[in-house]
Design a protein around this motif. Structure first.
Motif, PDB file in Angstrom:
ATOM      1  N   GLU A  77       0.843  -1.196   0.000  1.00  0.00           N
ATOM      2  CA  GLU A  77       0.000   0.000   0.000  1.00  0.00           C
ATOM      3  C   GLU A  77       0.881   1.250   0.000  1.00  0.00           C
ATOM      4  N   THR A  78       0.383   2.298  -0.621  1.00  0.00           N
ATOM      5  CA  THR A  78       1.193   3.509  -0.734  1.00  0.00           C
ATOM      6  C   THR A  78       0.481   4.756  -0.208  1.00  0.00           C
ATOM      7  N   VAL A  79      -0.813   4.629   0.116  1.00  0.00           N
ATOM      8  CA  VAL A  79      -1.543   5.818   0.585  1.00  0.00           C
ATOM      9  C   VAL A  79      -2.310   5.500   1.870  1.00  0.00           C
ATOM     10  N   ARG A  82      -8.014   6.026   0.664  1.00  0.00           N
ATOM     11  CA  ARG A  82      -8.322   5.443  -0.628  1.00  0.00           C
ATOM     12  C   ARG A  82      -8.464   6.496  -1.730  1.00  0.00           C
ATOM     13  N   HIS A  83      -9.036   7.685  -1.385  1.00  0.00           N
ATOM     14  CA  HIS A  83      -9.255   8.677  -2.431  1.00  0.00           C
ATOM     15  C   HIS A  83      -7.949   9.290  -2.952  1.00  0.00           C
ATOM     16  N   GLU A  84      -6.820   9.081  -2.203  1.00  0.00           N
ATOM     17  CA  GLU A  84      -5.548   9.632  -2.690  1.00  0.00           C
ATOM     18  C   GLU A  84      -5.044   8.861  -3.914  1.00  0.00           C
ATOM     19  N   LYS A  85      -5.365   7.581  -3.972  1.00  0.00           N
ATOM     20  CA  LYS A  85      -4.959   6.768  -5.127  1.00  0.00           C
ATOM     21  C   LYS A  85      -5.882   5.556  -5.167  1.00  0.00           C
ATOM     22  N   THR A  86      -5.447   4.470  -4.553  1.00  0.00           N
ATOM     23  CA  THR A  86      -6.311   3.297  -4.352  1.00  0.00           C
ATOM     24  C   THR A  86      -5.612   2.404  -3.344  1.00  0.00           C
ATOM     25  N   PHE A  88      -4.375  -1.495  -2.724  1.00  0.00           N
ATOM     26  CA  PHE A  88      -4.044  -2.542  -3.692  1.00  0.00           C
ATOM     27  C   PHE A  88      -4.507  -3.931  -3.269  1.00  0.00           C
ATOM     28  N   ASP A 314     -11.025   0.518  -6.826  1.00  0.00           N
ATOM     29  CA  ASP A 314     -10.257   1.698  -7.225  1.00  0.00           C
ATOM     30  C   ASP A 314     -11.224   2.847  -7.508  1.00  0.00           C
ATOM     31  N   GLN A 316     -10.762   5.539  -8.882  1.00  0.00           N
ATOM     32  CA  GLN A 316     -10.536   6.229 -10.162  1.00  0.00           C
ATOM     33  C   GLN A 316     -10.968   5.383 -11.355  1.00  0.00           C
ATOM     34  N   LYS A 317     -11.359   4.146 -11.091  1.00  0.00           N
ATOM     35  CA  LYS A 317     -11.736   3.255 -12.200  1.00  0.00           C
ATOM     36  C   LYS A 317     -13.155   2.776 -11.997  1.00  0.00           C
TER      37      LYS A 317
END
Ligand code: SF4
Length: 450
Positions: A77-79, A82-86, A88, A314, A316-317
């Motif tokens: 995970e990188t964020v 969730r709204h910052e990216k997604t 995983f 995600d 964004q998708k």
């Protein structure tokens, strides 16, 4: 944490020999920082530079893979939000059995883990893992139960015992399953990491406080062992929430490497169903890696999987279904043809309403990048020309004998364009809301048109 070009350049030989294909070490450093080159392309890079760069490129939360084929993935995970990216890799849900449970309960639970399926928006979900707890006194019984759980379900396990002897017996009994050993303490971490390494399992570390867990994970990192999970000992829901949040923040924002691992949580056996649900929801919402439920409860499982699907989608998708012609019911060549977009929610609503209408039909779903009807139309993805193009591409005329197609009422304006692009076809304007499909079908039937 990612290094800047300047920081990387300080690690390079600075001879500007050009053997990496760049004119200068600085230019190569900039490429490395932008991830457009690999340190291996510099034949003179020192071991220290290779070590620092590979550590810097590790994700802040290390990825851990479980199962013989390593298909169950945790971490990476990188964020924080969730709204910052997604997010995983979703929280894995496990169901616990104990070696002191009656045989009937054990068999029922293992069968439920093996067979449980939940379908949501076209995806099938199953239970990810089984946890086997050593509550008795015999290490061999614990190991035999672990083997039985593995053979019955084919799922990776969480093997839980305070006895290194029992863990040793179980770890070798299920070697090849790539499971989790729970848990190494500051006293047993040296012994258990060798056991985990020899049997290719992942090791959870635990301690009464965060400091102890940090020290255990640091010790493992020093000897090069990275297949780690963090198992916190918290005493309340609030503490669980705060600990998960603080540790994930430390890993992501402050690059505290020993805390950059997925979490393992056992929910309290003695809690009532609402407390268990609240604990599991906290894990799914707040960065849980593996959440072990004390027993199998199908209602709770369905609720948690639905929540998890939402959290780990995600943002964004748009969720979409495959563009194609879907048979709804048992359609014949002269069955009615409807068209809609490939946004999952739209597809499932429309297909459900066609089924509810008591008719069988064909549902034509062109590629609309997962947008709903009006959005796709406004973006030019759901026009008369694009629908006609799709109908020709899938050779619908070879599949059906009818030459009438029903479009959603919201895009009545494309009917002329669709008829122009599909010579010989008649376009019917359907209802605006899918809920009115049933009355639309009845009305068409009364007119003798369907
Ligand atoms: Fe610098 Fe290495 Fe490239 Fe030579 S090969 S220019 S030393 S980075």
């Amino acid at each position: 944490m990612a290094l800047t070009g300047l920081q990387i350049q300080k690690l390079l030989p600075k001879t500007n020999c050009r053997e990496c294909g760049s004119n200068t070490c600085m230019a190569f450093a900039m490429k490395l920082a932008a991830k457009k080159a690999e340190i291996a392309e510099c034949p003179y890079a020192s071991e220290e530079a290779i070590r620092v760069l590979s550590e810097a490129s590790e994700p802040p939360v290390r990825g851990i893979a479980l199962g013989p084929e390593r298909t169950l993935k945790l971490g990476e995970e990188t964020v924080l939000y969730r709204h910052e990216k997604t997010f995983f890799h979703q929280t894995a849900l496990a169901v616990n059995i104990k070696d002191t449970d009656p045989p009937g309960i054990i068999e029922e639970t293992l069968a439920a883990v093996r067979d449980y399926r939940l379908e949501r928006i076209g995806e099938i979900f199953g239970i990810d893992m089984v946890a086997v707890t050593h509550a008795g006194t015999d290490a061999n019984i614990f190991a035999a139960l672990a083997k039985r759980a593995w053979e019955t379900t084919g799922r990776p396990l969480v093997l839980r015992s305070t006895s290194p002897t029992a863990l040793k017996a179980a770890a070798s009994a299920v070697k090849g399953s790539r499971s989790v050993l729970s848990a190494a303490t500051p006293e047993t971490v040296d012994e258990l990491h060798i056991l985990a390494k020899e049997n290719d399992h992942v090791l959870a570390v635990t301690a009464p406080d965060l400091d102890g867990i940090f020290k255990c994970a640091s010790k493992l990192r020093e000897v090069g062992f990275r297949n780690i999970l963090l198992q916190f000992q918290t005493s309340s829901l609030a503490e669980e929430f705060q600990t998960n949040s603080a540790v994930r923040r430390a890993a992501l924002k402050d690059a505290v490497k020993p805390l950059g691992y997925p979490f393992l949580r056992f929910l309290n056996h003695d809690a009532d169903v609402l407390e268990i649900a609240a604990g599991a929801i906290t894990e799914i919402d707040k960065y849980g890696g593996i959440c072990v439920l004390p027993a199998f409860d199908p209602a709770l499982m369905a609720t948690l999987m639905t929540l998890r699907l939402n959290i780990y989608t995600d943002p964004q998708k748009p969720i979409q279904v495959e563009p194609k012609v879907y048979p709804i019911g048992e359609p014949q060549p002269d069955s009615p043809i409807f068209v809609t977009t490939n946004f999952s929610l739209t597809y499932f609503t429309v297909s459900g309403e066609i089924e509810n209408s008591g008719t069988s039909g064909w549902l034509v779903v062109p590629e609309c990048e997962g947008m709903s009807v009006l959005t796709a139309w406004a973006a030019g993805k759901f026009s008369g020309a694009s629908i006609a193009k799709f109908v020709k591409e899938v050779r619908l005329e070879n599949q059906v004998s009818t030459r009438e197609i029903v479009i959603p009422g919201y895009v009545a304006q494309i009917s002329g364009e669709l008829e122009e692009n599909l010579p010989g076809w008649k376009v019917l304007v359907g209802p605006q809301d899918a809920a009115d499909i049933e009355s639309f079908v009845k009305m068409q039937n009364a007119k003798g048109k369907m």
